[in-house]
Design a protein around this motif. Structure first.
Motif, PDB file in Angstrom:
ATOM      1  N   ASN A  21       0.779  -1.184  -0.144  1.00  0.00           N
ATOM      2  CA  ASN A  21      -0.028   0.106  -0.110  1.00  0.00           C
ATOM      3  C   ASN A  21       0.878   1.324  -0.025  1.00  0.00           C
ATOM      4  O   ASN A  21       1.880   1.281  -0.953  1.00  0.00           O
ATOM      5  CB  ASN A  21      -1.180  -0.117   1.015  1.00  0.00           C
ATOM      6  N   ASP A  22       0.526   2.461   0.618  1.00  0.00           N
ATOM      7  CA  ASP A  22       1.174   3.541   0.500  1.00  0.00           C
ATOM      8  C   ASP A  22       2.404   3.539   0.431  1.00  0.00           C
ATOM      9  O   ASP A  22       3.471   2.813   1.005  1.00  0.00           O
ATOM     10  CB  ASP A  22       1.298   4.325   1.919  1.00  0.00           C
ATOM     11  N   GLN A  38       4.615   0.528   2.092  1.00  0.00           N
ATOM     12  CA  GLN A  38       4.176  -0.212   3.058  1.00  0.00           C
ATOM     13  C   GLN A  38       3.976  -1.590   2.278  1.00  0.00           C
ATOM     14  O   GLN A  38       3.654  -1.936   1.190  1.00  0.00           O
ATOM     15  CB  GLN A  38       2.359   0.007   3.542  1.00  0.00           C
ATOM     16  N   LYS A  49       2.736  -4.841   8.644  1.00  0.00           N
ATOM     17  CA  LYS A  49       3.207  -3.909   7.810  1.00  0.00           C
ATOM     18  C   LYS A  49       4.574  -3.583   7.864  1.00  0.00           C
ATOM     19  O   LYS A  49       5.102  -3.334   9.159  1.00  0.00           O
ATOM     20  CB  LYS A  49       2.522  -2.594   8.032  1.00  0.00           C
ATOM     21  N   TYR A  81       3.929   1.460  10.203  1.00  0.00           N
ATOM     22  CA  TYR A  81       3.138   2.180   9.492  1.00  0.00           C
ATOM     23  C   TYR A  81       3.757   3.471   8.953  1.00  0.00           C
ATOM     24  O   TYR A  81       4.942   3.749   8.734  1.00  0.00           O
ATOM     25  CB  TYR A  81       1.753   2.847  10.196  1.00  0.00           C
ATOM     26  N   SER A  82       3.241   4.156   7.578  1.00  0.00           N
ATOM     27  CA  SER A  82       3.433   5.039   6.736  1.00  0.00           C
ATOM     28  C   SER A  82       4.385   6.214   7.584  1.00  0.00           C
ATOM     29  O   SER A  82       4.045   6.707   8.888  1.00  0.00           O
ATOM     30  CB  SER A  82       2.415   5.801   5.978  1.00  0.00           C
ATOM     31  N   ARG A 140      -1.210   9.360  13.207  1.00  0.00           N
ATOM     32  CA  ARG A 140      -0.214   8.501  12.247  1.00  0.00           C
ATOM     33  C   ARG A 140       0.207   9.357  10.937  1.00  0.00           C
ATOM     34  O   ARG A 140      -0.140  10.243  10.946  1.00  0.00           O
ATOM     35  CB  ARG A 140      -0.898   7.369  11.928  1.00  0.00           C
ATOM     36  N   ASP A 141       1.203   8.706  10.422  1.00  0.00           N
ATOM     37  CA  ASP A 141       1.831   9.131   9.181  1.00  0.00           C
ATOM     38  C   ASP A 141       2.617  10.340   9.372  1.00  0.00           C
ATOM     39  O   ASP A 141       2.440  11.579   8.629  1.00  0.00           O
ATOM     40  CB  ASP A 141       0.642   9.130   8.034  1.00  0.00           C
ATOM     41  N   GLU A 195      -5.525  10.979   6.686  1.00  0.00           N
ATOM     42  CA  GLU A 195      -4.397  10.297   6.391  1.00  0.00           C
ATOM     43  C   GLU A 195      -3.313  10.804   5.972  1.00  0.00           C
ATOM     44  O   GLU A 195      -3.586  11.710   4.709  1.00  0.00           O
ATOM     45  CB  GLU A 195      -4.612   8.694   6.038  1.00  0.00           C
ATOM     46  N   CYS A 196      -1.977  10.478   5.823  1.00  0.00           N
ATOM     47  CA  CYS A 196      -0.920  10.739   5.007  1.00  0.00           C
ATOM     48  C   CYS A 196      -0.750  12.400   4.781  1.00  0.00           C
ATOM     49  O   CYS A 196      -0.918  12.511   3.462  1.00  0.00           O
ATOM     50  CB  CYS A 196      -0.915   9.748   3.688  1.00  0.00           C
ATOM     51  N   TYR A 257      -4.796   6.133  -3.816  1.00  0.00           N
ATOM     52  CA  TYR A 257      -4.814   6.823  -2.338  1.00  0.00           C
ATOM     53  C   TYR A 257      -3.452   6.959  -1.639  1.00  0.00           C
ATOM     54  O   TYR A 257      -2.699   6.449  -2.224  1.00  0.00           O
ATOM     55  CB  TYR A 257      -5.620   5.740  -1.405  1.00  0.00           C
ATOM     56  N   ALA A 258      -3.454   7.764  -0.634  1.00  0.00           N
ATOM     57  CA  ALA A 258      -2.383   8.072   0.213  1.00  0.00           C
ATOM     58  C   ALA A 258      -1.062   8.311  -0.651  1.00  0.00           C
ATOM     59  O   ALA A 258       0.055   7.843  -0.698  1.00  0.00           O
ATOM     60  CB  ALA A 258      -1.825   6.587   0.956  1.00  0.00           C
ATOM     61  N   TRP A 273      -0.461   5.012  -3.804  1.00  0.00           N
ATOM     62  CA  TRP A 273      -0.921   3.712  -3.907  1.00  0.00           C
ATOM     63  C   TRP A 273      -2.045   3.569  -4.670  1.00  0.00           C
ATOM     64  O   TRP A 273      -2.987   4.328  -4.633  1.00  0.00           O
ATOM     65  CB  TRP A 273      -1.310   3.411  -2.290  1.00  0.00           C
ATOM     66  N   PRO A 277      -8.328   1.309   1.017  1.00  0.00           N
ATOM     67  CA  PRO A 277      -8.572   0.706   2.341  1.00  0.00           C
ATOM     68  C   PRO A 277      -9.927   0.251   2.459  1.00  0.00           C
ATOM     69  O   PRO A 277     -10.973   0.797   1.912  1.00  0.00           O
ATOM     70  CB  PRO A 277      -8.079   1.608   3.345  1.00  0.00           C
TER      71      PRO A 277
HETATM   72  C1  FRU Z   1      -3.248   4.645   4.437  1.00  0.00           C
HETATM   73  C2  FRU Z   1      -2.848   3.960   5.831  1.00  0.00           C
HETATM   74  C3  FRU Z   1      -1.901   4.958   6.756  1.00  0.00           C
HETATM   75  C4  FRU Z   1      -1.294   3.912   7.536  1.00  0.00           C
HETATM   76  C5  FRU Z   1      -0.902   2.836   6.541  1.00  0.00           C
HETATM   77  C6  FRU Z   1      -0.971   1.385   7.169  1.00  0.00           C
HETATM   78  O1  FRU Z   1      -3.484   3.844   3.418  1.00  0.00           O
HETATM   79  O2  FRU Z   1      -3.826   3.521   6.650  1.00  0.00           O
HETATM   80  O3  FRU Z   1      -2.609   5.803   7.432  1.00  0.00           O
HETATM   81  O4  FRU Z   1      -0.091   4.401   7.929  1.00  0.00           O
HETATM   82  O5  FRU Z   1      -1.915   2.872   5.884  1.00  0.00           O
HETATM   83  O6  FRU Z   1      -0.613   0.669   6.315  1.00  0.00           O
END
Ligand code: FRU
Length: 458
Positions: A21-22, A38, A49, A81-82, A140-141, A195-196, A257-258, A273, A277
């Protein structure tokens, strides 16, 4: 497990096994781009992750994917995580969220990992920021930026009223971090989590790019489950305030996304990505043990109150052979047989009537429909797996349509009108590609159509 390679992409980054992912920690050091991301290397679920890494100097040749950051410490045991990467004092620093769960209670830790440049698998991890008061555990992120002599982290967070927000932490020495405050914006009620976050400066403006969750569809806005977009304006660090215009989505396709953005030698680039999600139905490659990909690298510039996205200029090196270079006038139909995947198409159309551009997979169609009357562009994919069609729509002004489309085995990225808009989507055809077709109700001029066979990334 027997791997079925039917949908393996040629020039998009994806893993042999596991879920991607991200993109994370995008940076360029001595001419070498590092693309972290990720990665759950063990399966197609959103858990476990790690940070994976591929490196490239030209966006054509890549190193083999490696696992770099593993959830192997009490501070990050349920997932690394990210986050972002930056060179400080000649050492690569990774800022990321260590996800920890005690039973079902989530505890996010903001962590820093310092890598030994001689051995990218050696690193020292530290917990630098715990949970602030007055917010939930959705925190996060970390995105690193520098303000004068201060190290700063911008993070996505959810407040006690369950609204998405961004907060800043600062540090003078990378050891002691202080809560600097919540970034003031006009987006008081704009989803339940951001996020992110990314903060990037252009000559005369700053952009705050983020992925808000929980926006309800409004007309043609917010058609996906979650969104990614930006506000443009001016970030006043002293007031911790972002004066901005409207929120614009970065992509109008199904799977985007992200995104993460980084600037290198006056060039701002972005990778996102391709996935979403919490979707209820998974894509069929999950049965083959892998899922999702990253977008092509894009170059971002600012024009007026918008960001433009163009494919990274290095991608021209993927052009292997020109299959067609043509300008036709006053035609109603155009049909070009195509069998091999890995295609770039550049097209300019001036239209008075409705027009369809279609990738025909022996009856299964991936279509772009342009209606100049309604100023509407529709991306329609026939989904033979789930027995239904799905569409994404966007407004488009004028009667001129300029497209640059990248078709990989299971990815289509469409750049529209020189970067004004992009539609990025995954698709999983059951049949083989047969043709690319254009048709319109009225004769149209096609001043330019180039079709290239592309090489894969190596
Ligand atoms: C976004 C996310 C972030 C998180 C990561 C986990 O897609 O949910 O917020 O850090 O993916 O994989």
């Amino acid at each position: 497990m027997k791997l079925n390679n039917q949908w393996r992409n040629h020039f998009h980054i994806e893993m042999a096994k596991g879920l991607v992912n991200d993109p994370n920690g995008l940076c360029c050091i001595n001419g070498e781009y590092k693309i972290f991301y990720q990665w759950n290397p063990a399966g197609c679920e959103h858990k476990n992750k790690h940070w994976g890494l591929v490196k490239t100097r030209d966006f054509v040749h890549y190193t083999k994917p490696r696992l770099v950051l593993k959830p192997d410490q009490p501070i990050d045991k349920d997932g690394c995580y990210s986050g972002t990467a930056v060179m400080l004092d000649q050492q690569l620093h990774l800022f990321y969220t260590g996800n920890v769960k005690h039973e079902d209670v989530r505890i996010p830790h903001q962590c820093m990992a310092v890598l030994d440049e001689k051995d990218e698998l050696q690193f020292k991890k530290a917990l630098i920021v715990g949970m602030p008061n007055g917010y939930t555990a959705h925190f996060r992120d970390p995105f690193y930026f520098k303000m004068k002599d201060l190290h700063c982290l911008l993070l996505g967070i959810q407040n006690a009223d369950l609204k998405g927000r961004a907060v800043v932490y600062t540090s003078k020495d990378l050891k002691q971090w202080e809560f600097y405050g919540e970034v003031k914006t006009e987006l008081e009620d704009f989803g339940y989590m951001w996020e992110c976050p990314n903060l990037v400066s252009f000559n005369d403006a700053d952009a705050f790019i983020f992925s808000p969750q929980g926006l309800k569809q409004e007309g043609l806005r917010y058609q996906n489950r979650y969104q990614s977009g930006y506000i443009l304006g001016h970030y006043d660090f002293m007031k911790n305030e972002f004066i901005h215009g409207d929120f614009y989505e970065l992509d109008h396709g199904f799977d985007f996304y992200a995104p993460q953005v980084f600037t290198n030698e006056n060039r701002t680039m972005m990778i996102a990505w391709m996935g979403m999600p919490d979707e209820e139905t998974s894509y069929p490659t999950a049965e083959d043990g892998y899922l999702y990909t990253l977008t092509l690298p894009r170059e971002i510039t600012k024009s007026g109150n918008r960001l433009l996205q163009r494919p990274a200029r290095e991608l021209n090196q993927l052009r292997h052979q020109i299959l067609l270079s043509k300008a036709e006038s006053q035609i109603k139909e155009f049909n070009f047989p195509l069998s091999q995947i890995g295609i770039e198409i550049k097209l300019e159309l001036s239209l008075q009537a409705k027009c369809e551009c279609c990738f025909d997979f022996n009856g299964e169609e991936l279509k772009l429909i342009f209606d100049p009357e309604k100023e509407l562009l529709t991306l329609k994919k026939a989904d033979f797996h789930y027995g239904k069609d799905a569409c994404r729509f966007m407004h488009i002004q004028g009667k001129q349509l300029q497209l640059q489309m990248y078709l990989d085995t299971s990815v289509l990225e469409i750049f529209i009108n020189d970067g004004e808009a992009v539609m990025s989507s995954l698709f999983y055809p059951l049949h083989e590609l047969k043709a690319f077709k254009i048709s319109s109700d009225q004769p149209f001029d096609m001043p330019a159509c180039e079709i290239w066979q592309l090489k894969g990334i190596i």
